[in-house]
Write a protein that holds these residues in place. Structure first.
Motif, PDB file in Angstrom:
ATOM      1  N   LYS A 124      52.120  11.959 -93.827  1.00 42.38           N
ATOM      2  CA  LYS A 124      52.007  11.699 -93.036  1.00 42.38           C
ATOM      3  C   LYS A 124      50.448  13.126 -92.443  1.00 42.38           C
ATOM      4  CE  LYS A 124      52.186  11.299 -88.141  1.00 42.38           C
ATOM      5  NZ  LYS A 124      51.956   9.963 -88.071  1.00 42.38           N
ATOM      6  N   ALA A 125      49.699  13.042 -91.964  1.00 45.28           N
ATOM      7  CA  ALA A 125      48.295  13.625 -92.029  1.00 45.28           C
ATOM      8  C   ALA A 125      47.247  13.245 -90.612  1.00 45.28           C
ATOM      9  CB  ALA A 125      47.613  14.062 -93.503  1.00 45.28           C
ATOM     10  N   ALA A 147      44.577  24.554 -90.349  1.00 40.45           N
ATOM     11  CA  ALA A 147      45.766  24.439 -91.130  1.00 40.45           C
ATOM     12  C   ALA A 147      46.059  22.641 -91.292  1.00 40.45           C
ATOM     13  CB  ALA A 147      46.268  24.948 -91.381  1.00 40.45           C
ATOM     14  N   VAL A 148      45.989  21.896 -91.382  1.00 41.25           N
ATOM     15  CA  VAL A 148      46.679  20.752 -91.601  1.00 41.25           C
ATOM     16  C   VAL A 148      48.470  20.216 -92.241  1.00 41.25           C
ATOM     17  CG1 VAL A 148      45.905  17.876 -92.046  1.00 41.25           C
ATOM     18  CG2 VAL A 148      44.070  19.813 -92.241  1.00 41.25           C
ATOM     19  N   PRO A 149      48.663  20.388 -91.625  1.00 39.91           N
ATOM     20  CA  PRO A 149      50.466  19.915 -92.335  1.00 39.91           C
ATOM     21  C   PRO A 149      50.351  18.630 -92.791  1.00 39.91           C
ATOM     22  CG  PRO A 149      50.462  19.943 -90.026  1.00 39.91           C
ATOM     23  CD  PRO A 149      49.204  19.818 -90.442  1.00 39.91           C
ATOM     24  N   LEU A 150      50.763  18.571 -94.390  1.00 43.06           N
ATOM     25  CA  LEU A 150      50.640  17.098 -94.685  1.00 43.06           C
ATOM     26  C   LEU A 150      52.867  17.167 -95.328  1.00 43.06           C
ATOM     27  CD1 LEU A 150      47.984  17.635 -97.894  1.00 43.06           C
ATOM     28  CD2 LEU A 150      48.148  16.371 -95.256  1.00 43.06           C
ATOM     29  N   CYS A 151      53.128  16.069 -94.780  1.00 44.62           N
ATOM     30  CA  CYS A 151      54.881  15.450 -94.739  1.00 44.62           C
ATOM     31  C   CYS A 151      54.112  14.633 -96.099  1.00 44.62           C
ATOM     32  CB  CYS A 151      55.036  15.251 -94.401  1.00 44.62           C
ATOM     33  SG  CYS A 151      55.690  16.493 -92.268  1.00 44.62           S
ATOM     34  N   GLY A 152      55.003  14.520 -97.155  1.00 40.83           N
ATOM     35  CA  GLY A 152      54.712  13.749 -97.798  1.00 40.83           C
ATOM     36  C   GLY A 152      56.144  13.722 -99.114  1.00 40.83           C
ATOM     37  N   GLY A 177      58.903  16.926 -97.193  1.00 39.57           N
ATOM     38  CA  GLY A 177      58.799  15.379 -97.214  1.00 39.57           C
ATOM     39  C   GLY A 177      58.845  15.084 -96.550  1.00 39.57           C
ATOM     40  N   LEU A 178      58.594  13.369 -96.570  1.00 45.99           N
ATOM     41  CA  LEU A 178      58.328  12.453 -95.194  1.00 45.99           C
ATOM     42  C   LEU A 178      59.557  12.347 -93.754  1.00 45.99           C
ATOM     43  CD1 LEU A 178      56.860  10.368 -94.806  1.00 45.99           C
ATOM     44  CD2 LEU A 178      57.704   8.925 -95.299  1.00 45.99           C
TER      45      LEU A 178
END
Length: 216
Positions: A124-125, A147-152, A177-178
């Motif tokens: 997710k981005a 800032a760009v949150p990343l979920c993975g 995590g995702l």
């Protein structure tokens, strides 16, 4: 990187333009190849048009799924074999009328893509901001990069996503995590509702990091 882009809308335009400027090779994939040709021509600098499958297959490591929420899982599922082992960046927002979260009570939009293509590494981005923010060179506010949150869940894929975030002048933010993608999607919904519906500065609801537990 050779990046496949699924979609020909505003998010595809904004992000692909930035990545081409950063020196990446971009293949724009669309259901309507004519629209892909128009977008690739507008981006220039070697961007290439293709159909959706060709764009997914041509990507070496990363695919941007710039797709409407309603179509995302079906498109990604149809391309499952072409996405195997690749990072799939999901920038969609499952927002309905009245700023309603369409995934409420179920899996997030990103998790639906992961279920449709389980051999891919969905991240997710880029879903929190309007496409024109991603067009800025760079998105810096009061001297602070966005800032760009990343979920993975896959570290190699997250490393590629972090590089692409930095390519547009932003800072990657590890958001878990995702399984936490639903929180990022809900945050986008909250912010958009405040920005658009209430004309409120969403940044005003959170104190600076130094004060999150009160004065010291």
């Amino acid at each position: 990187m050779r990046i496949g882009v699924l979609g020909t809308g505003n998010m595809a335009d904004a992000l692909a333009t930035q990545w081409v400027r950063a020196g990446h090779e971009v293949i724009i994939g669309g259901r309507d190849v004519g629209k892909a040709e128009q977008l690739a021509s507008r981006i220039g600098d070697g961007a290439k048009p293709a159909d959706l499958r060709t764009a997914a297959e041509a990507a070496d490591d990363v695919v941007l799924a710039a797709l409407p929420y309603a179509a995302g899982a079906d498109v990604v599922g149809a391309l499952r074999s072409a996405l195997e082992g690749k990072a799939v960046l999901d920038c969609s927002n499952p927002i309905g009328p009245g700023f309603r979260l369409l995934t409420e009570g179920g899996p997030s939009a990103a998790q639906r893509l992961a279920a449709a293509a389980p051999e891919a590494h969905v991240i997710k981005a880029f879903n929190v901001c309007h496409e024109d923010v991603w067009r800025m060179q760079p998105p810096v506010f009061d001297g602070r990069p966005l800032a760009v949150p990343l979920c993975g869940d896959d570290e190699a894929s997250l490393a590629r996503a972090r590089e692409l975030v930095r390519n547009i002048g932003c800072e990657p933010l590890a958001a878990g995590g995702l399984e936490r993608a639903s929180l990022v999607e809900a945050t986008a919904l909250l912010f958009i509702g405040l920005w658009v519906g209430e004309q409120v500065d969403a940044q005003a609801i959170a104190p600076p990091l130094a004060f999150v537990t009160g004065p010291r």
